[in-house]
Write a protein that holds these residues in place. Structure first.
Motif, PDB file in Angstrom:
ATOM      1  N   ARG A  53       0.868  -1.173   0.000  1.00  0.00           N
ATOM      2  CA  ARG A  53       0.000   0.000   0.000  1.00  0.00           C
ATOM      3  C   ARG A  53       0.906   1.225   0.000  1.00  0.00           C
ATOM      4  O   ARG A  53       1.728   1.400   0.901  1.00  0.00           O
ATOM      5  N   VAL A  54       0.766   2.073  -0.996  1.00  0.00           N
ATOM      6  CA  VAL A  54       1.700   3.182  -1.210  1.00  0.00           C
ATOM      7  C   VAL A  54       1.024   4.512  -0.921  1.00  0.00           C
ATOM      8  O   VAL A  54      -0.109   4.752  -1.328  1.00  0.00           O
ATOM      9  N   SER A  55       1.732   5.372  -0.195  1.00  0.00           N
ATOM     10  CA  SER A  55       1.240   6.716   0.096  1.00  0.00           C
ATOM     11  C   SER A  55       2.351   7.719  -0.196  1.00  0.00           C
ATOM     12  O   SER A  55       3.496   7.529   0.210  1.00  0.00           O
ATOM     13  N   THR A  56       2.020   8.792  -0.933  1.00  0.00           N
ATOM     14  CA  THR A  56       2.997   9.848  -1.206  1.00  0.00           C
ATOM     15  C   THR A  56       2.608  11.114  -0.457  1.00  0.00           C
ATOM     16  O   THR A  56       1.420  11.356  -0.199  1.00  0.00           O
ATOM     17  N   TYR A  57       3.623  11.910  -0.098  1.00  0.00           N
ATOM     18  CA  TYR A  57       3.366  13.147   0.647  1.00  0.00           C
ATOM     19  C   TYR A  57       4.379  14.202   0.198  1.00  0.00           C
ATOM     20  O   TYR A  57       5.592  13.999   0.335  1.00  0.00           O
ATOM     21  N   PRO A  58       3.908  15.337  -0.349  1.00  0.00           N
ATOM     22  CA  PRO A  58       4.832  16.369  -0.827  1.00  0.00           C
ATOM     23  C   PRO A  58       5.639  16.961   0.331  1.00  0.00           C
ATOM     24  O   PRO A  58       5.081  17.310   1.374  1.00  0.00           O
TER      25      PRO A  58
END
Length: 548
Positions: A256-261
């Motif tokens: 499960r992948v989550s990106t955050y700037p």
């Protein structure tokens, strides 16, 4: 060397003369060694072959499970070379290197390692499996990033060539593979001004894994975003995705992948969802016998609400999945709504929250009640509407499982009341509340006995001890990767509401009053279970303080 392998095997009554002849025929026909022929024919196993070769060649045998290698030796051979030749450097004295090898008759390998290291080679024989596992364990502990990995960028702008992209794809896959092999639950890709830091979470604690050059940043993040089906052109807002990865021939995992700037680039966090971990039997989660019996009894109720509480990462989902597995049967219709689905269970209808499509917890619960369910699992009691629908389902003949974020079992009542729930409905519907934490288990290979001070024992409420306790031995250990801990176990506090407790809830009692009565009715608190774990040598006082 004047003794034949066959003669030694016969003398040790491992094979007969007839089997010697049969092995010789097999050896000639299949162009293999005599010992390998005996293993292939099933006359002896690999461990017996190792023992006999040790006797024949006058080479010491080493059990790598109980051998601590010199960390400096790792620099002599890189991981790929060690894997290719199936060898492991153990220690060096002057210009002689002691080398663990699975095939001591392979002169070519011995000569190659001697040339590469510039040292004279002394041999110790070990199993292929032992060497492979030790390579994985030790190189994870001791190996340092290469110069290429830690070198700062000379220029702010780096041209991403096809060669760079291919290299980053290999790095991306290697990170995933080694994280799975290590048993990590999460991978963190974090950007700084000059490089990228990769960390992995093992047994609930983040550990440094690698530092990569800034030139890897854009292609590495893009690689994971493409795999997860995330828009690679969008880097200004958080995004989520998911993908499957084949870690080995026999093992695949979901991520499960989550990106955050962030200031220097998008941070990527990947949660590793290993399906095998979703099928852990309830008995192996760390329950004491009496709590397990009470929990199973509570979960066999025909209706009501059963709650599992604790902070994020305390193992609530694992406990719920293990519980659903024991109540699952052909006679029961079990429906879940989760955010997200972490592990897929056979025979259970699982659905995932989708806010955009209007699939919220309340909407899913309303739909569930029209699906003729016997058992309902709601991923989390998030709001008043969800709680109200869950109570309605419980009061109309359904058994509802869910989770809640509270510090202990008794505070679940006040938390639900604070969220706008009628206390009378809670006392009528709740059948059990299980509060839990995960504590790291001391490494059995390197933990050490010691006499704790009174201040230490008092810090966890341990008044007297009958025997020495255990603590972390701060030395490099391949079994625990130098952390002092290997694996985790659950601490549990189970509240089964009695008539007296239900009356307190109805009358608006505080969580302290509820806990006092529950404790007087033999409820074991989390701190009590923690003390038991310390007394049994399962974990350390330091770990109990950290968790509780």
């Amino acid at each position: 060397m004047n003794r034949s392998l066959g003669q030694i095997l016969v003398n040790q009554n491992l094979i007969t003369d007839e089997q010697v002849n049969e092995a010789l025929d097999y050896k000639e026909n299949n162009r293999t060694r005599f010992g390998e022929a005996c293993v292939k024919l099933g006359f002896i196993d690999k461990n017996q072959l190792i023992n006999v070769l040790s006797v024949q060649l006058y080479i010491p045998q080493v059990d790598l499970n109980h051998f601590e290698i010199d960390g400096e030796m790792i620099d002599l051979l890189d991981k790929d070379t060690a894997n290719d030749y199936n060898v492991l450097p153990l220690y060096a004295i002057d210009n002689e290197l002691m080398l663990a090898i699975a095939d001591p008759l392979n002169v070519s390998t011995i000569d190659t390692i001697s040339r590469m290291t510039g040292m004279k080679i002394q041999l110790a024989i070990a199993t292929t499996t032992g060497i492979r596992q030790s390579i994985q364990d030790y190189y994870s502990i001791y190996s340092e990033p290469s110069e290429e990995e830690i070198a700062p960028e000379k220029e702010e702008t780096v041209e991403i060539t096809e060669e760079t992209s291919e290299k980053v794809i290999m790095v991306a896959d290697r990170i995933l593979k080694e994280a799975v092999e290590t048993g990590a639950s999460d991978i963190h890709i974090e950007h700084s001004e000059k490089n990228i830091r990769v960390r992995i979470r093992v047994d609930g604690m983040l550990q440094k894994y690698r530092t990569l050059p800034k030139s890897h940043a854009a292609p590495l993040v893009s690689r994971y975003k493409v795999m997860a089906g995330i828009d690679i052109a969008e880097s200004r807002k958080p995004q989520d995705g998911r993908f499957k990865f084949q870690a080995s021939k026999s093992k695949s995992v979901d991520l499960r992948v989550s990106t955050y700037p962030s200031a220097y680039g998008e941070k990527v966090v990947m949660r590793i969802l290993d399906q095998s971990k979703g099928n852990i039997p309830l008995k192996k989660l760390g329950f004491s016998a009496d709590i397990l019996e009470l929990w199973e009894k509570a979960c066999s109720n025909p209706n009501g609400i059963v709650l599992v509480t604790g902070p994020t990462g305390s193992g609530k989902s694992t406990t719920l999945y293990a519980t659903l597995n024991i109540v699952n049967s052909i006679q029961k219709n079990i429906v879940t709504i989760e955010d997200p689905i972490e592990y897929k269970l056979d025979g259970i209808v699982q659905a995932q929250v989708n806010e955009r499509a209007g699939m919220t917890f309340p909407a899913a619960l309303r739909a569930m009640l029209r699906q003729d369910p016997d058992i309902i699992m709601v991923g989390e009691m998030r709001d008043r509407e969800t709680i109200g629908l869950a109570i309605r389902a419980a009061l109309t003949g359904h058994l509802v499982f869910s989770t809640l974020h509270t510090n202990n079992a008794s505070s679940s009542y006040t938390r639900l009341v604070d969220m706008g729930t009628d206390s009378f409905l809670l006392s009528s519907s709740i059948r059990a509340i299980l509060a839990q934490r995960l504590v790291r288990v001391l490494c059995p290979k390197c933990k050490v006995e010691y006499e704790p001070s009174k201040k230490e024992t008092a810090s966890i409420g341990l008044n007297s001890i009958d025997s020495p306790l255990y603590k972390v031995h701060k030395k490099p250990c391949k079994n625990c990767r130098g952390t002092g801990y290997r694996g985790r176990a659950g601490l549990y506090e189970l509240l089964i509401p009695s008539n007296e407790i239900n009356a307190l809830v109805t009358n608006g009692a505080t969580d302290i009053e509820i806990q006092k009565v529950a404790t007087s009715q033999n409820m074991k608190q989390l701190k009590d279970e923690g003390c038991n774990f310390v007394m049994k040598g399962i974990t350390s006082i330091e770990e109990i303080i950290r968790v509780l």
